[in-house]
Design an enzyme around this catalytic site. Structure first.
Site, mmCIF file in Angstrom:
data_model
loop_
_atom_site.group_PDB
_atom_site.id
_atom_site.type_symbol
_atom_site.label_atom_id
_atom_site.label_comp_id
_atom_site.label_asym_id
_atom_site.label_seq_id
_atom_site.Cartn_x
_atom_site.Cartn_y
_atom_site.Cartn_z
ATOM 1 N N ALA A 61 3.448 -5.278 6.825
ATOM 2 C CA ALA A 61 3.064 -4.981 8.209
ATOM 3 C C ALA A 61 3.581 -3.591 8.530
ATOM 4 O O ALA A 61 4.484 -3.076 7.850
ATOM 5 C CB ALA A 61 3.673 -5.987 9.191
ATOM 6 N N LYS A 90 1.824 -10.295 15.893
ATOM 7 C CA LYS A 90 2.740 -11.264 15.259
ATOM 8 C C LYS A 90 2.502 -12.661 15.827
ATOM 9 O O LYS A 90 2.456 -13.644 15.089
ATOM 10 C CB LYS A 90 4.205 -10.845 15.475
ATOM 11 N N ASN A 99 0.828 -1.224 0.000
ATOM 12 C CA ASN A 99 0.000 0.000 0.000
ATOM 13 C C ASN A 99 0.856 1.265 0.000
ATOM 14 O O ASN A 99 0.329 2.372 0.081
ATOM 15 C CB ASN A 99 -0.972 0.015 1.190
ATOM 16 N N TYR A 122 1.996 -4.776 18.531
ATOM 17 C CA TYR A 122 2.801 -5.332 17.431
ATOM 18 C C TYR A 122 3.145 -6.792 17.718
ATOM 19 O O TYR A 122 2.938 -7.688 16.888
ATOM 20 C CB TYR A 122 4.081 -4.504 17.269
HETATM 21 P P1 NAD Z 1 9.096 -1.869 5.888
HETATM 22 O O1 NAD Z 1 8.199 -0.887 6.544
HETATM 23 O O2 NAD Z 1 10.215 -1.353 5.077
HETATM 24 O O3 NAD Z 1 8.238 -2.870 4.983
HETATM 25 C C1 NAD Z 1 6.893 -3.163 5.218
HETATM 26 C C2 NAD Z 1 6.139 -2.941 3.914
HETATM 27 O O4 NAD Z 1 4.778 -3.281 4.116
HETATM 28 C C3 NAD Z 1 6.176 -1.477 3.462
HETATM 29 O O5 NAD Z 1 6.525 -1.421 2.089
HETATM 30 C C4 NAD Z 1 4.748 -0.987 3.672
HETATM 31 O O6 NAD Z 1 4.378 0.003 2.729
HETATM 32 C C5 NAD Z 1 3.971 -2.280 3.514
HETATM 33 N N1 NAD Z 1 2.696 -2.278 4.238
HETATM 34 C C6 NAD Z 1 2.466 -1.895 5.530
HETATM 35 N N2 NAD Z 1 1.169 -2.047 5.819
HETATM 36 C C7 NAD Z 1 0.573 -2.533 4.703
HETATM 37 C C8 NAD Z 1 -0.747 -2.877 4.371
HETATM 38 N N3 NAD Z 1 -1.736 -2.734 5.256
HETATM 39 N N4 NAD Z 1 -1.013 -3.340 3.132
HETATM 40 C C9 NAD Z 1 -0.016 -3.475 2.217
HETATM 41 N N5 NAD Z 1 1.250 -3.147 2.458
HETATM 42 C C10 NAD Z 1 1.548 -2.686 3.691
HETATM 43 O O7 NAD Z 1 9.619 -2.854 7.037
HETATM 44 P P2 NAD Z 1 10.617 -4.081 6.966
HETATM 45 O O8 NAD Z 1 11.661 -3.819 7.974
HETATM 46 O O9 NAD Z 1 10.981 -4.369 5.563
HETATM 47 O O10 NAD Z 1 9.676 -5.243 7.534
HETATM 48 C C11 NAD Z 1 9.159 -6.289 6.724
HETATM 49 C C12 NAD Z 1 8.475 -7.302 7.618
HETATM 50 O O11 NAD Z 1 9.427 -7.887 8.515
HETATM 51 C C13 NAD Z 1 7.382 -6.729 8.533
HETATM 52 O O12 NAD Z 1 6.357 -7.688 8.641
HETATM 53 C C14 NAD Z 1 8.058 -6.556 9.870
HETATM 54 O O13 NAD Z 1 7.150 -6.594 10.946
HETATM 55 C C15 NAD Z 1 8.967 -7.765 9.850
HETATM 56 N N6 NAD Z 1 10.123 -7.641 10.743
HETATM 57 C C16 NAD Z 1 11.087 -6.707 10.478
HETATM 58 C C17 NAD Z 1 12.195 -6.630 11.299
HETATM 59 C C18 NAD Z 1 13.300 -5.623 11.070
HETATM 60 O O14 NAD Z 1 14.232 -5.592 11.888
HETATM 61 N N7 NAD Z 1 13.262 -4.817 10.016
HETATM 62 C C19 NAD Z 1 12.324 -7.513 12.381
HETATM 63 C C20 NAD Z 1 11.288 -8.412 12.646
HETATM 64 C C21 NAD Z 1 10.204 -8.500 11.782
HETATM 65 C C1 UD1 Z 2 12.745 -3.909 15.550
HETATM 66 C C2 UD1 Z 2 11.874 -3.769 14.309
HETATM 67 C C3 UD1 Z 2 10.633 -4.597 14.487
HETATM 68 C C4 UD1 Z 2 11.052 -6.015 14.814
HETATM 69 C C5 UD1 Z 2 11.976 -6.087 16.032
HETATM 70 C C6 UD1 Z 2 12.514 -7.508 16.225
HETATM 71 C C7 UD1 Z 2 11.784 -1.715 12.986
HETATM 72 C C8 UD1 Z 2 11.339 -0.307 12.901
HETATM 73 N N1 UD1 Z 2 11.491 -2.356 14.117
HETATM 74 O O1 UD1 Z 2 12.064 -3.387 16.700
HETATM 75 O O2 UD1 Z 2 9.872 -4.597 13.284
HETATM 76 O O3 UD1 Z 2 9.927 -6.822 14.987
HETATM 77 O O4 UD1 Z 2 13.091 -5.248 15.779
HETATM 78 O O5 UD1 Z 2 13.543 -7.528 17.141
HETATM 79 O O6 UD1 Z 2 12.378 -2.232 12.082
HETATM 80 N N2 UD1 Z 2 15.956 3.773 19.533
HETATM 81 C C9 UD1 Z 2 16.620 4.896 19.989
HETATM 82 N N3 UD1 Z 2 16.610 6.016 19.209
HETATM 83 C C10 UD1 Z 2 15.968 6.070 17.996
HETATM 84 C C11 UD1 Z 2 15.296 4.905 17.542
HETATM 85 C C12 UD1 Z 2 15.311 3.775 18.329
HETATM 86 O O7 UD1 Z 2 17.198 4.888 21.083
HETATM 87 O O8 UD1 Z 2 15.998 7.130 17.338
HETATM 88 C C13 UD1 Z 2 15.994 2.565 20.375
HETATM 89 C C14 UD1 Z 2 14.637 1.959 20.686
HETATM 90 O O9 UD1 Z 2 14.051 2.572 21.817
HETATM 91 C C15 UD1 Z 2 15.045 0.506 20.952
HETATM 92 C C16 UD1 Z 2 16.199 0.275 19.968
HETATM 93 O O10 UD1 Z 2 16.684 1.568 19.618
HETATM 94 O O11 UD1 Z 2 15.510 0.345 22.265
HETATM 95 C C17 UD1 Z 2 15.772 -0.447 18.708
HETATM 96 O O12 UD1 Z 2 14.633 0.217 18.183
HETATM 97 P P1 UD1 Z 2 14.018 -0.141 16.740
HETATM 98 O O13 UD1 Z 2 15.041 -0.060 15.698
HETATM 99 O O14 UD1 Z 2 12.766 0.636 16.587
HETATM 100 O O15 UD1 Z 2 13.784 -1.707 16.883
HETATM 101 P P2 UD1 Z 2 12.929 -2.662 17.823
HETATM 102 O O16 UD1 Z 2 11.974 -1.929 18.690
HETATM 103 O O17 UD1 Z 2 13.921 -3.584 18.438
#
Ligand code: NAD
Ligand code: UD1
Length: 308
Positions: free
Chosen positions: A77, A148, A33, A144
């Protein structure tokens, strides 16, 4: 050749997966989206790629996107834990209802294989900082994390009842290029590296001694593509982390070294529901997947800084 559907395919992890699948010769369909994702993350001129702009909370759109696919990678998500604390109702639509719609559409269209991006957040507090394995009791602290965990349970129901083949990964903290730093909800490495490069002040929520197990995006792709194409799925969830805990203060020190200094840092109140420590026991991952050589956090940071 039937396409692989990547929900959330215009986002950080999704767009890298799209590239990897296209490079392997797959046809790919993306449903996103664009709430966080960007068209510019996608090679839209590639004839093997089809892009649908739509919401996973819309069952009709999901059914249309799933129809005719060979497999689904369900990544769409709201990835920010903090966003779910601020707006549980809206994030539930994407983070839970979206999963249920994917399951139903797969049942209707006879698609079996689904990869699901769950999260280390399902475990909740890990006060000791020990490595946590998949059997650790789950204590989701935020909407969140609850969404999940509920998604995992529904995928398991559809597995038992309707023969779905879910490959459930609990990602720890994934980082790398294309992680969008522009929102306060963005991943911490994307925010810290961008602000360090631009000389803008950095906010640390808490004392900076909280730890995360950071995993570089390139290493993740090998696992995701294996899960989509393996003859059988691994039953039950699998942690994705390196069993390495890095504090935010250590992360900042490493970024400072690579950037030749750091801007001003302010320490603020911790975020509600923020997990203190997060560290993956990855024995199940090692047992079931061919792991790439570890990209250390410092090496990953170097790649990221070179590309931004
Ligand atoms: P991201 O925000 O870059 O990607 C998520 C994508 O989903 C985005 O492109 C967003 O536009 C799309 N989206 C959100 N809501 C939507 C909806 N209702 N319908 C259609 N599209 C939608 O984040 P990411 O880091 O690439 O995360 C991808 C997946 O991995 C997510 O499910 C996130 O919860 C999971 N995840 C990420 C991390 C991390 O560290 N990045 C860790 C654990 C789990
Ligand atoms: C992240 C992911 C989440 C995933 C989880 C799994 C994102 C945005 N979040 O969450 O999708 O499920 O890992 O482990 O990708 N922080 C600061 N300053 C900032 C931003 C963050 O201090 O400007 C701190 C936060 O309070 C936290 C840590 O950095 O303690 C990590 O934050 P964040 O990157 O948002 O990740 P998670 O909450 O671990």
């Amino acid at each position: 050749m039937r396409p692989v559907l990547v929900t959330g395919g215009a986002g950080f992890i999704g767009s890298h997966l799209v590239d990897a699948l296209l490079a392997q010769g797959h046809r790919v369909r993306v449903l996103d989206n664009l709430s966080m994702g960007k068209r510019s993350n996608l090679p839209l001129d590639n004839p093997l790629l089809q892009f649908i702009q739509g919401d996973v909370a819309d069952a009709a759109v999901v059914a249309q996107a799933v129809a005719g696919c060979v497999a689904v990678a369900h990544l769409a998500a709201v990835a920010s834990v903090q966003a779910s604390v601020d707006d549980p109702v809206a994030t539930h639509q994407s983070n839970f209802v979206g999963t249920l719609n994917v399951c139903e559409a797969m049942r209707l269209h006879g698609v079996k294989r689904v990869l699901f991006a769950s999260s280390a957040a399902v475990y909740g507090h890990n006060g000791e900082g020990m490595a946590i394995d998949e059997n650790t009791p789950k204590a989701p602290l935020t909407p969140y994390a609850a969404d999940k965990l509920a998604s995992e349970h529904y995928l398991d129901f559809y597995r038992r009842q309707h023969g779905l083949e879910p490959a459930i990964f609990r990602f720890f903290n994934i980082f790398g290029p294309r992680q969008d730093p522009s929102s306060p909800y963005s991943g911490v490495i994307s925010i810290f590296t961008q602000r360090a490069q631009q000389g803008l002040p950095i906010s640390v929520f808490g004392d900076g001694e909280q730890t995360r197990d950071f995993f570089y995006i390139a290493d993740l792709l090998a696992l995701l593509t294996q899960a989509l194409t393996a003859p059988q799925v691994v039953e039950g969830a699998v942690n994705v982390g390196w069993n390495q805990a890095v504090s935010l203060n250590q992360l900042l020190a490493d970024i400072g070294e690579l950037c030749g200094g750091l801007p001003a840092i302010t320490y603020q109140a911790p975020r509600a529901g923020d997990i203190r420590h997060s560290r993956a026991d990855n024995q199940r991952l090692q047992a079931h997947y061919q792991l790439p050589p570890t990209t250390s956090m410092q090496e990953g940071l170097r790649h990221l800084l070179a590309q931004s």
